[in-house]
Design a protein around this motif. Structure first.
Motif, PDB file in Angstrom:
ATOM      1  N   VAL A   8     -96.362 130.398 127.722  1.00 34.33           N
ATOM      2  CA  VAL A   8     -95.714 129.958 128.957  1.00 34.33           C
ATOM      3  C   VAL A   8     -96.437 130.588 130.142  1.00 34.33           C
ATOM      4  CG1 VAL A   8     -93.542 129.874 130.261  1.00 34.33           C
ATOM      5  CG2 VAL A   8     -93.501 129.814 127.752  1.00 34.33           C
ATOM      6  N   GLU A   9     -97.118 129.752 130.911  1.00 34.39           N
ATOM      7  CA  GLU A   9     -97.779 130.205 132.132  1.00 34.39           C
ATOM      8  C   GLU A   9     -96.854 129.936 133.320  1.00 34.39           C
ATOM      9  OE1 GLU A   9    -100.248 131.897 131.879  1.00 34.39           O
ATOM     10  OE2 GLU A   9    -101.534 131.245 130.255  1.00 34.39           O
ATOM     11  N   PRO A  10     -96.906 130.680 134.423  1.00 33.92           N
ATOM     12  CA  PRO A  10     -97.888 131.721 134.705  1.00 33.92           C
ATOM     13  C   PRO A  10     -97.536 133.095 134.124  1.00 33.92           C
ATOM     14  CG  PRO A  10     -96.500 131.383 136.616  1.00 33.92           C
ATOM     15  CD  PRO A  10     -96.025 130.420 135.578  1.00 33.92           C
ATOM     16  N   LEU A  11     -96.473 133.178 133.287  1.00 32.61           N
ATOM     17  CA  LEU A  11     -96.077 134.481 132.735  1.00 32.61           C
ATOM     18  C   LEU A  11     -97.083 135.016 131.726  1.00 32.61           C
ATOM     19  CD1 LEU A  11     -92.312 134.004 131.790  1.00 32.61           C
ATOM     20  CD2 LEU A  11     -93.234 135.321 133.685  1.00 32.61           C
ATOM     21  N   GLY A  12     -97.748 134.080 131.019  1.00 29.83           N
ATOM     22  CA  GLY A  12     -98.622 134.484 129.931  1.00 29.83           C
ATOM     23  C   GLY A  12     -97.833 134.922 128.705  1.00 29.83           C
ATOM     24  N   ARG A  13     -96.517 134.636 128.663  1.00 32.46           N
ATOM     25  CA  ARG A  13     -95.677 135.027 127.512  1.00 32.46           C
ATOM     26  C   ARG A  13     -95.918 134.089 126.336  1.00 32.46           C
ATOM     27  NH1 ARG A  13     -90.563 137.616 127.926  1.00 32.46           N
ATOM     28  NH2 ARG A  13     -90.319 137.133 125.730  1.00 32.46           N
ATOM     29  N   GLU A  14     -95.948 134.631 125.145  1.00 32.49           N
ATOM     30  CA  GLU A  14     -96.111 133.808 123.953  1.00 32.49           C
ATOM     31  C   GLU A  14     -94.840 133.915 123.112  1.00 32.49           C
ATOM     32  OE1 GLU A  14     -99.584 134.950 121.814  1.00 32.49           O
ATOM     33  OE2 GLU A  14    -100.936 134.100 123.323  1.00 32.49           O
ATOM     34  N   ILE A  15     -94.333 132.767 122.700  1.00 33.68           N
ATOM     35  CA  ILE A  15     -93.156 132.797 121.821  1.00 33.68           C
ATOM     36  C   ILE A  15     -93.388 131.841 120.654  1.00 33.68           C
ATOM     37  CG2 ILE A  15     -91.426 133.451 123.563  1.00 33.68           C
ATOM     38  CD1 ILE A  15     -91.001 130.133 122.828  1.00 33.68           C
ATOM     39  N   GLU A  16     -92.670 132.091 119.561  1.00 34.71           N
ATOM     40  CA  GLU A  16     -92.791 131.239 118.378  1.00 34.71           C
ATOM     41  C   GLU A  16     -91.781 130.105 118.458  1.00 34.71           C
ATOM     42  OE1 GLU A  16     -95.099 131.862 115.682  1.00 34.71           O
ATOM     43  OE2 GLU A  16     -95.818 132.951 117.448  1.00 34.71           O
ATOM     44  N   CYS A  17     -92.200 128.910 118.045  1.00 31.26           N
ATOM     45  CA  CYS A  17     -91.309 127.750 118.101  1.00 31.26           C
ATOM     46  C   CYS A  17     -91.428 126.962 116.798  1.00 31.26           C
ATOM     47  CB  CYS A  17     -91.730 126.883 119.294  1.00 31.26           C
ATOM     48  SG  CYS A  17     -90.719 125.426 119.580  1.00 31.26           S
ATOM     49  N   ASP A  18     -90.290 126.691 116.143  1.00 39.05           N
ATOM     50  CA  ASP A  18     -90.314 125.875 114.916  1.00 39.05           C
ATOM     51  C   ASP A  18     -90.689 124.445 115.270  1.00 39.05           C
ATOM     52  OD1 ASP A  18     -89.473 128.034 113.474  1.00 39.05           O
ATOM     53  OD2 ASP A  18     -87.345 127.484 113.553  1.00 39.05           O
ATOM     54  N   GLU A  19     -91.249 123.738 114.303  1.00 37.08           N
ATOM     55  CA  GLU A  19     -91.680 122.365 114.586  1.00 37.08           C
ATOM     56  C   GLU A  19     -90.504 121.433 114.906  1.00 37.08           C
ATOM     57  OE1 GLU A  19     -93.543 120.518 111.215  1.00 37.08           O
ATOM     58  OE2 GLU A  19     -92.106 121.411 109.830  1.00 37.08           O
ATOM     59  N   ASP A  20     -89.277 121.794 114.430  1.00 38.19           N
ATOM     60  CA  ASP A  20     -88.137 120.925 114.734  1.00 38.19           C
ATOM     61  C   ASP A  20     -87.283 121.475 115.891  1.00 38.19           C
ATOM     62  OD1 ASP A  20     -86.918 123.069 113.599  1.00 38.19           O
ATOM     63  OD2 ASP A  20     -85.668 121.916 112.204  1.00 38.19           O
ATOM     64  N   GLN A  21     -87.868 122.406 116.636  1.00 35.02           N
ATOM     65  CA  GLN A  21     -87.140 123.020 117.752  1.00 35.02           C
ATOM     66  C   GLN A  21     -87.797 122.570 119.063  1.00 35.02           C
ATOM     67  OE1 GLN A  21     -87.646 127.325 117.842  1.00 35.02           O
ATOM     68  NE2 GLN A  21     -85.450 127.585 118.220  1.00 35.02           N
ATOM     69  N   THR A  22     -87.004 122.403 120.122  1.00 39.46           N
ATOM     70  CA  THR A  22     -87.645 122.055 121.397  1.00 39.46           C
ATOM     71  C   THR A  22     -88.218 123.330 122.025  1.00 39.46           C
ATOM     72  OG1 THR A  22     -85.694 122.407 122.770  1.00 39.46           O
ATOM     73  CG2 THR A  22     -85.948 120.203 121.783  1.00 39.46           C
ATOM     74  N   ILE A  23     -89.186 123.123 122.909  1.00 43.13           N
ATOM     75  CA  ILE A  23     -89.823 124.267 123.582  1.00 43.13           C
ATOM     76  C   ILE A  23     -88.778 125.023 124.407  1.00 43.13           C
ATOM     77  CG2 ILE A  23     -91.490 124.840 125.406  1.00 43.13           C
ATOM     78  CD1 ILE A  23     -93.271 122.575 124.249  1.00 43.13           C
ATOM     79  N   LEU A  24     -87.856 124.283 125.028  1.00 38.46           N
ATOM     80  CA  LEU A  24     -86.820 124.939 125.834  1.00 38.46           C
ATOM     81  C   LEU A  24     -85.939 125.831 124.961  1.00 38.46           C
ATOM     82  CD1 LEU A  24     -85.419 125.209 128.622  1.00 38.46           C
ATOM     83  CD2 LEU A  24     -83.889 123.370 127.901  1.00 38.46           C
ATOM     84  N   GLU A  25     -85.491 125.299 123.832  1.00 38.29           N
ATOM     85  CA  GLU A  25     -84.628 126.087 122.936  1.00 38.29           C
ATOM     86  C   GLU A  25     -85.327 127.378 122.530  1.00 38.29           C
ATOM     87  OE1 GLU A  25     -80.924 124.322 122.552  1.00 38.29           O
ATOM     88  OE2 GLU A  25     -81.582 126.126 121.514  1.00 38.29           O
ATOM     89  N   ALA A  26     -86.590 127.239 122.120  1.00 36.49           N
ATOM     90  CA  ALA A  26     -87.323 128.422 121.649  1.00 36.49           C
ATOM     91  C   ALA A  26     -87.424 129.449 122.780  1.00 36.49           C
ATOM     92  CB  ALA A  26     -88.704 128.018 121.160  1.00 36.49           C
ATOM     93  N   CYS A  27     -87.697 128.991 123.995  1.00 42.04           N
ATOM     94  CA  CYS A  27     -87.833 129.932 125.111  1.00 42.04           C
ATOM     95  C   CYS A  27     -86.494 130.582 125.445  1.00 42.04           C
ATOM     96  CB  CYS A  27     -88.390 129.199 126.340  1.00 42.04           C
ATOM     97  SG  CYS A  27     -90.147 128.816 126.149  1.00 42.04           S
ATOM     98  N   LEU A  28     -85.432 129.765 125.592  1.00 43.89           N
ATOM     99  CA  LEU A  28     -84.131 130.329 125.980  1.00 43.89           C
ATOM    100  C   LEU A  28     -83.599 131.300 124.923  1.00 43.89           C
ATOM    101  CD1 LEU A  28     -82.279 127.233 127.534  1.00 43.89           C
ATOM    102  CD2 LEU A  28     -83.595 129.006 128.709  1.00 43.89           C
ATOM    103  N   ARG A  29     -83.886 131.009 123.664  1.00 43.09           N
ATOM    104  CA  ARG A  29     -83.418 131.895 122.592  1.00 43.09           C
ATOM    105  C   ARG A  29     -84.228 133.188 122.522  1.00 43.09           C
ATOM    106  NH1 ARG A  29     -80.042 129.470 118.550  1.00 43.09           N
ATOM    107  NH2 ARG A  29     -79.391 127.442 119.304  1.00 43.09           N
TER     108      ARG A  29
END
Ligand SMILES: Cc1cc2nc3c(=O)[nH]c(=O)nc-3n(C[C@H](O)[C@H](O)[C@H](O)COP(=O)(O)OP(=O)(O)OC[C@H]3O[C@@H](n4cnc5c(N)ncnc54)[C@H](O)[C@@H]3O)c2cc1C
Ligand code: FES
Length: 364
Positions: A8-29
């Motif tokens: 996630v830019e511009p933060l440069g944060r990296e998070i893991e996301c399952d293939e059946d998960q939305t990017i928003l869900e993975a980030c908020l969680r």
């Protein structure tokens, strides 16, 4: 399950996301806040730059994410990764919003009662405490049935955030709807366990504000207003005046009138204006009720008659998209700037198909 890395830019944060998960869900969680409102592909609040990788655009409505945008942008609430992905989001976090990571909860239904025409109050006791901001909402999982697989539906908390385990929801029946007509008004019962996740949303009370808050709740759009008003008054979380307009066709469509009247009596800076669009003062009087305690006409007509000018105020609008849009226009005609108006549109599945209502003045 395949997992991918989302950068996630511009933060440069990296998070893991399952293939059946939305990017928003993975980030908020994972405690990375991304802008969002409806979480169902309709409002476009979560639209972000898509810099690298492969995604499935999922349920993104063609109104929220147009065909020509699909090579460069994505809706984080719909897009699921098909490789490692890099996005760039507008990370301007509202300073009034305390970020509580989204999590899954189990709840027991303790109250399910009819409170107005086609309107139910649902109270759920969570398995553990949850933090949220007044005005936010949860996703309730609607079980699979003959009409289709499990789906989620979003409902706003009506309780103040100080009540951390007992959540109150107000649910309006939508004819033919999976979540309301087909579940809450059909199979759901006291004692049952439900699954829900949250908190979501950025329609929140601007705590510490001293502007006059003009709040408009159409139908069950009153739910987040109740959370905000109680939080503001009972917990001293707002410094300005508050005026709450609640619209209904007749008194049979309004609810919690006594609750708001009691708050009005107790707190000097709070005014409650229930409005009746299809009932006349004569009809109200004939039933023994005091006609002077209501406004008459659409809620927007009553606001227009009540105020010459609203500059310097803050507007909070919530309910069906058509009502929210009309209220926005009235507040603007009274010199309230769009930047001072906060809105939550109660979009449903039909809005995904026709795009809901879009205004260039939208602040979601
Ligand atoms: C942020 C947010 C907060 C909300 N908070 C609340 C709240 O506090 N209280 C509340 O009552 N509501 C709230 N809502 C609305 C709520 O989430 C549901 O949309 C609403 O309850 C209807 O859901 P449903 O499953 O009953 O109907 P849906 O299944 O969404 O169907 C709605 C209507 O669309 C029709 N329909 C379904 N699929 C299609 C299709 N593919 N094409 C055309 N038409 C279709 C159905 O027949 C039905 O008439 C909120 C919505 C949002 C976005
Ligand atoms: S939050 Fe993604 S489209 Fe509304």
């Amino acid at each position: 399950m395949t997992r991918y890395t989302i950068t996630v830019e511009p933060l440069g944060r990296e998070i893991e996301c399952d293939e059946d998960q939305t990017i928003l869900e993975a980030c908020l969680r994972n405690g990375v806040w991304l802008p969002h409102s409806c979480t169902h592909g309709t409002c476009a609040t979560c639209k972000s730059e898509w810099l690298d990788g492969e995604v499935d655009h999922g349920q993104a409505s063609s109104f929220a994410l147009m065909d020509f945008e699909r090579e460069e942008k994505l809706l984080t609430c719909c897009a699921k990764p098909r490789s490692d992905v890099t996005i760039e989001a507008d990370l301007d976090v509202d300073e009034d919003l305390e970020v509580f990571p989204v999590d899954d909860y189990t709840g027991t239904v303790t109250v399910l009662e009819d409170i107005a025409t086609d309107t139910r109050r649902l109270v759920v006791e969570l398995d553990r405490e949850m933090g949220f901001n007044a005005g936010q909402y949860m996703k309730l999982l609607v079980p699979a049935c003959a009409d289709g697989p499990e789906v989620d539906r979003t409902y706003s908390m009506a309780n103040p955030p100080t009540q951390t385990r007992t959540l109150e929801f107000h649910i309006r029946k939508v004819e033919g709807g999976r979540g309301s007509d087909g579940w809450v008004f059909k199979d759901l019962a006291v004692g049952q366990q439900i699954r829900l996740s949250g908190p979501y949303g950025r329609f929140v009370l601007k705590t510490g504000d001293d502007r006059h808050g003009i709040m408009v709740g159409g139908g069950t759009g009153l739910a987040p207003m109740k959370s905000m008003v109680r939080h503001a008054l009972e917990n001293g979380e707002y410094e300005g005046e508050l005026t709450l307009y609640a619209g209904g066709r007749s008194r049979a469509w309004l609810y919690d009138v006594d609750v708001f009247r009691a708050l009005e009596e107790e707190h000097e800076g709070f005014t409650f204006r229930p409005c009746l669009s299809d009932e006349t003062p004569e009809e109200v009087a004939a039933s023994g009720d005091d006609p002077d305690r209501y406004g008459y006409g659409l809620v927007t007509d009553v606001i227009a008659a009540d105020h010459d000018k609203l500059s310097g105020c803050a507007g909070y609008l919530c309910g069906p998209p058509l009502m929210v849009e009309s209220a926005l226009k009235v507040l603007m005609s009274k010199r309230l700037f769009p930047r001072d108006i906060y809105r939550e549109d109660f979009f449903n599945e039909a809005d995904k198909v026709d795009g809901g209502l879009k205004s260039p003045l939208i602040k979601r």
